[in-house]
Design a protein around this motif. Structure first.
Motif, PDB file in Angstrom:
ATOM      1  N   ASN A   2       0.842  -1.197   0.000  1.00 20.54           N
ATOM      2  CA  ASN A   2       0.000   0.000   0.000  1.00 20.54           C
ATOM      3  C   ASN A   2       0.879   1.250   0.000  1.00 20.54           C
ATOM      4  O   ASN A   2       1.567   1.538   0.969  1.00 20.54           O
ATOM      5  CB  ASN A   2      -0.922  -0.005   1.230  1.00 20.54           C
ATOM      6  N   ILE A   3       0.850   1.973  -1.114  1.00 17.12           N
ATOM      7  CA  ILE A   3       1.625   3.196  -1.256  1.00 17.12           C
ATOM      8  C   ILE A   3       0.656   4.375  -1.339  1.00 17.12           C
ATOM      9  O   ILE A   3      -0.145   4.466  -2.273  1.00 17.12           O
ATOM     10  CB  ILE A   3       2.504   3.164  -2.526  1.00 17.12           C
ATOM     11  N   SER A   4       0.730   5.281  -0.366  1.00 19.94           N
ATOM     12  CA  SER A   4      -0.160   6.446  -0.351  1.00 19.94           C
ATOM     13  C   SER A   4       0.594   7.754  -0.501  1.00 19.94           C
ATOM     14  O   SER A   4       0.207   8.624  -1.284  1.00 19.94           O
ATOM     15  CB  SER A   4      -0.979   6.472   0.949  1.00 19.94           C
ATOM     16  N   ASN A   5       1.663   7.913   0.264  1.00 16.20           N
ATOM     17  CA  ASN A   5       2.421   9.163   0.276  1.00 16.20           C
ATOM     18  C   ASN A   5       3.731   8.991  -0.485  1.00 16.20           C
ATOM     19  O   ASN A   5       4.560   8.155  -0.102  1.00 16.20           O
ATOM     20  CB  ASN A   5       2.714   9.605   1.710  1.00 16.20           C
ATOM     21  N   ILE A   6       3.915   9.779  -1.537  1.00 15.40           N
ATOM     22  CA  ILE A   6       5.075   9.607  -2.405  1.00 15.40           C
ATOM     23  C   ILE A   6       5.882  10.903  -2.431  1.00 15.40           C
ATOM     24  O   ILE A   6       5.357  11.978  -2.758  1.00 15.40           O
ATOM     25  CB  ILE A   6       4.654   9.218  -3.828  1.00 15.40           C
ATOM     26  N   LEU A   7       7.150  10.782  -2.096  1.00 16.44           N
ATOM     27  CA  LEU A   7       8.075  11.907  -2.068  1.00 16.44           C
ATOM     28  C   LEU A   7       8.976  11.856  -3.294  1.00 16.44           C
ATOM     29  O   LEU A   7       9.689  10.867  -3.504  1.00 16.44           O
ATOM     30  CB  LEU A   7       8.923  11.850  -0.795  1.00 16.44           C
ATOM     31  N   ILE A   8       8.946  12.897  -4.107  1.00 18.84           N
ATOM     32  CA  ILE A   8       9.780  12.963  -5.304  1.00 18.84           C
ATOM     33  C   ILE A   8      10.789  14.087  -5.133  1.00 18.84           C
ATOM     34  O   ILE A   8      10.415  15.261  -5.005  1.00 18.84           O
ATOM     35  CB  ILE A   8       8.934  13.151  -6.567  1.00 18.84           C
ATOM     36  N   VAL A   9      12.079  13.708  -5.100  1.00 16.49           N
ATOM     37  CA  VAL A   9      13.174  14.649  -4.865  1.00 16.49           C
ATOM     38  C   VAL A   9      14.034  14.672  -6.115  1.00 16.49           C
ATOM     39  O   VAL A   9      14.698  13.685  -6.442  1.00 16.49           O
ATOM     40  CB  VAL A   9      14.012  14.229  -3.641  1.00 16.49           C
ATOM     41  N   GLU A  21       1.023  14.506 -11.724  1.00 15.80           N
ATOM     42  CA  GLU A  21      -0.230  14.849 -11.038  1.00 15.80           C
ATOM     43  C   GLU A  21      -1.425  14.862 -11.989  1.00 15.80           C
ATOM     44  O   GLU A  21      -2.566  14.814 -11.541  1.00 15.80           O
ATOM     45  CB  GLU A  21      -0.083  16.186 -10.323  1.00 15.80           C
ATOM     46  N   LYS A  22      -1.175  14.903 -13.290  1.00 15.51           N
ATOM     47  CA  LYS A  22      -2.257  14.758 -14.263  1.00 15.51           C
ATOM     48  C   LYS A  22      -2.720  13.312 -14.377  1.00 15.51           C
ATOM     49  O   LYS A  22      -3.862  13.044 -14.760  1.00 15.51           O
ATOM     50  CB  LYS A  22      -1.796  15.247 -15.640  1.00 15.51           C
ATOM     51  N   GLU A  23      -1.811  12.388 -14.054  1.00 15.42           N
ATOM     52  CA  GLU A  23      -2.082  10.962 -14.266  1.00 15.42           C
ATOM     53  C   GLU A  23      -2.540  10.240 -13.002  1.00 15.42           C
ATOM     54  O   GLU A  23      -3.245   9.240 -13.085  1.00 15.42           O
ATOM     55  CB  GLU A  23      -0.812  10.275 -14.795  1.00 15.42           C
ATOM     56  N   VAL A  24      -2.119  10.717 -11.846  1.00 12.12           N
ATOM     57  CA  VAL A  24      -2.398  10.007 -10.586  1.00 12.12           C
ATOM     58  C   VAL A  24      -3.216  10.911  -9.672  1.00 12.12           C
ATOM     59  O   VAL A  24      -2.761  11.982  -9.262  1.00 12.12           O
ATOM     60  CB  VAL A  24      -1.085   9.603  -9.879  1.00 12.12           C
ATOM     61  N   LEU A  25      -4.422  10.478  -9.349  1.00 11.16           N
ATOM     62  CA  LEU A  25      -5.316  11.277  -8.513  1.00 11.16           C
ATOM     63  C   LEU A  25      -5.532  10.670  -7.135  1.00 11.16           C
ATOM     64  O   LEU A  25      -6.065  11.338  -6.249  1.00 11.16           O
ATOM     65  CB  LEU A  25      -6.679  11.426  -9.216  1.00 11.16           C
ATOM     66  N   HIS A  26      -5.106   9.433  -6.941  1.00  9.82           N
ATOM     67  CA  HIS A  26      -5.431   8.722  -5.698  1.00  9.82           C
ATOM     68  C   HIS A  26      -4.232   8.596  -4.757  1.00  9.82           C
ATOM     69  O   HIS A  26      -4.268   7.823  -3.811  1.00  9.82           O
ATOM     70  CB  HIS A  26      -5.980   7.339  -6.015  1.00  9.82           C
ATOM     71  N   LYS A  27      -3.183   9.385  -5.011  1.00 16.89           N
ATOM     72  CA  LYS A  27      -2.002   9.394  -4.148  1.00 16.89           C
ATOM     73  C   LYS A  27      -1.728  10.823  -3.686  1.00 16.89           C
ATOM     74  O   LYS A  27      -2.155  11.795  -4.310  1.00 16.89           O
ATOM     75  CB  LYS A  27      -0.764   8.857  -4.877  1.00 16.89           C
ATOM     76  N   THR A  28      -0.968  10.946  -2.606  1.00 23.90           N
ATOM     77  CA  THR A  28      -0.525  12.251  -2.132  1.00 23.90           C
ATOM     78  C   THR A  28       0.960  12.405  -2.429  1.00 23.90           C
ATOM     79  O   THR A  28       1.758  11.531  -2.072  1.00 23.90           O
ATOM     80  CB  THR A  28      -0.764  12.403  -0.616  1.00 23.90           C
ATOM     81  N   PHE A  29       1.308  13.509  -3.089  1.00 21.65           N
ATOM     82  CA  PHE A  29       2.693  13.713  -3.525  1.00 21.65           C
ATOM     83  C   PHE A  29       3.304  14.935  -2.849  1.00 21.65           C
ATOM     84  O   PHE A  29       2.621  15.913  -2.524  1.00 21.65           O
ATOM     85  CB  PHE A  29       2.754  13.925  -5.038  1.00 21.65           C
ATOM     86  N   TRP A  44       7.408  11.126   6.467  1.00 21.67           N
ATOM     87  CA  TRP A  44       6.033  11.153   5.964  1.00 21.67           C
ATOM     88  C   TRP A  44       5.798  10.149   4.835  1.00 21.67           C
ATOM     89  O   TRP A  44       4.712   9.623   4.661  1.00 21.67           O
ATOM     90  CB  TRP A  44       5.736  12.576   5.461  1.00 21.67           C
ATOM     91  N   ALA A  45       6.844   9.844   4.080  1.00 21.55           N
ATOM     92  CA  ALA A  45       6.691   9.133   2.808  1.00 21.55           C
ATOM     93  C   ALA A  45       6.576   7.622   2.958  1.00 21.55           C
ATOM     94  O   ALA A  45       7.244   7.010   3.793  1.00 21.55           O
ATOM     95  CB  ALA A  45       7.859   9.470   1.893  1.00 21.55           C
ATOM     96  N   ASP A  46       5.757   7.036   2.085  1.00 20.32           N
ATOM     97  CA  ASP A  46       5.750   5.580   1.888  1.00 20.32           C
ATOM     98  C   ASP A  46       6.740   5.190   0.795  1.00 20.32           C
ATOM     99  O   ASP A  46       7.245   4.071   0.779  1.00 20.32           O
ATOM    100  CB  ASP A  46       4.354   5.097   1.461  1.00 20.32           C
ATOM    101  N   ALA A  47       6.980   6.131  -0.135  1.00 21.84           N
ATOM    102  CA  ALA A  47       7.874   5.856  -1.262  1.00 21.84           C
ATOM    103  C   ALA A  47       8.733   7.077  -1.532  1.00 21.84           C
ATOM    104  O   ALA A  47       8.294   8.218  -1.380  1.00 21.84           O
ATOM    105  CB  ALA A  47       7.069   5.497  -2.508  1.00 21.84           C
ATOM    106  N   LEU A  48       9.977   6.817  -1.940  1.00 19.90           N
ATOM    107  CA  LEU A  48      10.925   7.861  -2.294  1.00 19.90           C
ATOM    108  C   LEU A  48      11.336   7.679  -3.747  1.00 19.90           C
ATOM    109  O   LEU A  48      11.727   6.583  -4.161  1.00 19.90           O
ATOM    110  CB  LEU A  48      12.162   7.782  -1.398  1.00 19.90           C
ATOM    111  N   VAL A  49      11.249   8.758  -4.520  1.00 20.56           N
ATOM    112  CA  VAL A  49      11.654   8.748  -5.922  1.00 20.56           C
ATOM    113  C   VAL A  49      12.746   9.798  -6.078  1.00 20.56           C
ATOM    114  O   VAL A  49      12.514  10.976  -5.809  1.00 20.56           O
ATOM    115  CB  VAL A  49      10.468   9.060  -6.849  1.00 20.56           C
ATOM    116  N   SER A  50      13.948   9.372  -6.522  1.00 14.99           N
ATOM    117  CA  SER A  50      15.074  10.307  -6.570  1.00 14.99           C
ATOM    118  C   SER A  50      16.196   9.729  -7.414  1.00 14.99           C
ATOM    119  O   SER A  50      16.239   8.527  -7.671  1.00 14.99           O
ATOM    120  CB  SER A  50      15.583  10.583  -5.151  1.00 14.99           C
ATOM    121  N   PHE A  51      17.118  10.602  -7.855  1.00 13.27           N
ATOM    122  CA  PHE A  51      18.361  10.124  -8.463  1.00 13.27           C
ATOM    123  C   PHE A  51      19.268   9.577  -7.368  1.00 13.27           C
ATOM    124  O   PHE A  51      19.803   8.497  -7.464  1.00 13.27           O
ATOM    125  CB  PHE A  51      19.077  11.269  -9.186  1.00 13.27           C
TER     126      PHE A  51
END
Length: 310
Positions: A2-9, A21-29, A44-51
């Motif tokens: 279950n992934i709800s909160n996604i942090l993109i750095v 944000e145009k494609e995903v409406l059911h998550k918090t970014f 806060w994050a369930d998932a981290l997206v980063s280089f």
């Protein structure tokens, strides 16, 4: 999972925000640049997206880490990884981009671009017959997705492509794949060496004087990781004409320090880590596809074997 909160750095956080944000409406970014990142964001994050994260933040409690690049050494190399965390990486046009980058420098050499440029400056009219790509021998370190794309592009032009990998397993488009400890006797046959290896404890400084002194005036291209190459051994090989030129896109420390001797070497071409740039569109597309597969509990084609490091 279950992934709800996604942090993109990311430096391109604004561009990614517009697309995702145009494609995903059911998550918090949260979309932020690295210089604004604080530990509370990671908590806060369930998932981290980063280089990569340059500072030693604690993200051990997140469920999923997704690399916006093809490499994951900045998450794994000489670090303890929590095996409960899913690690994925970006797969997009990297292979095609890197293959074309490498081929461009091979063609530049075979067509005598530098020679003719120098002659033009000196107003000299001296003919040199360009060489054909067919029959050239290229050795590629790393036979994964990127190495295979290089082999596909080059072999399609008649180049004999050989590979080196830790396993020695045969792969498509390679005439032969050799293990690391059994390829040294073949090095003097090669016209060009290309490094695509990821950085792991097995590949750290793998390309050293043991490799370079076996070459006979070969070109060297590094699009893997800078720490895979012993720079001192490379410079000595250039001096001794074991290596005729070096094209370097990656370095142990980036940006490359101004006092590094590679900058001023006459037979070294430096590019600023651009052989496989992640565009916002491709980075977002791979992330969205991975998120969709996680939500639907489908197999992931870009999952990382954290024990291997790639």
């Amino acid at each position: 999972m279950n992934i709800s909160n996604i942090l993109i750095v990311s430096p391109m956080y604004k561009e990614l925000s517009k697309i995702i944000e145009k494609e995903v409406l059911h998550k918090t970014f949260r979309f932020i640049p690295e210089e604004e990142l604080i530990q509370d964001d990671l908590s806060w994050a369930d998932a981290l997206v980063s280089f990569n994260l340059k500072a030693d933040y604690d993200y051990s409690h997140v469920k999923w880490v997704h690399s916006l690049g093809a490499g994951v050494d900045r998450f794994l190399y000489k670090k303890d990884w929590n095996e409960d965390i899913l690690l994925t990486r970006t797969i997009c046009s990297f292979g095609q981009r890197i293959a074309e980058y490498c081929l461009s420098y091979i063609l530049k050499d075979l067509q005598f671009h530098d020679v003719f440029q120098e002659q033009q400056q000196q107003k000299k009219w001296v003919q040199h017959t360009p060489k054909l790509v067919a029959g050239q021998k290229v050795l590629v370190y790393g036979t994964g997705e990127i190495g295979q794309m290089i082999a596909k592009l080059c072999s399609g032009l008649g180049i004999e492509v050989y590979g080196v990998s830790l396993s020695g397993q045969e792969k498509a488009y390679f005439k032969e794949v050799m293990m690391v400890n059994s390829h040294f006797s073949r090095l003097n046959e090669m016209n060009y060496l290309i490094n695509t290896l990821p950085l792991t404890e097995q590949t750290d400084m793998l390309l050293d004087e043991t490799v370079f002194t076996q070459l006979s005036n070969a070109g060297f291209i590094n699009v893997g990781r800078g720490a895979s190459v012993n720079d001192g051994a490379l410079i000595q090989a250039l001096t001794d004409n074991h290596v005729k030129f070096a094209v370097l896109d990656v370095f142990s420390k980036e940006p490359l320090p101004e006092n590094n001797p590679l900058w001023s070497h006459p037979r070294v071409q430096i590019t600023p880590h651009i052989s496989a740039v992640t565009t916002p569109q491709e980075g977002a597309a791979c992330f969205l596809d991975t998120l969709k597969n996680i939500d639907e509990n489908k197999p992931l084609k870009n999952i990382v074997d954290t024990a291997k490091g790639y």
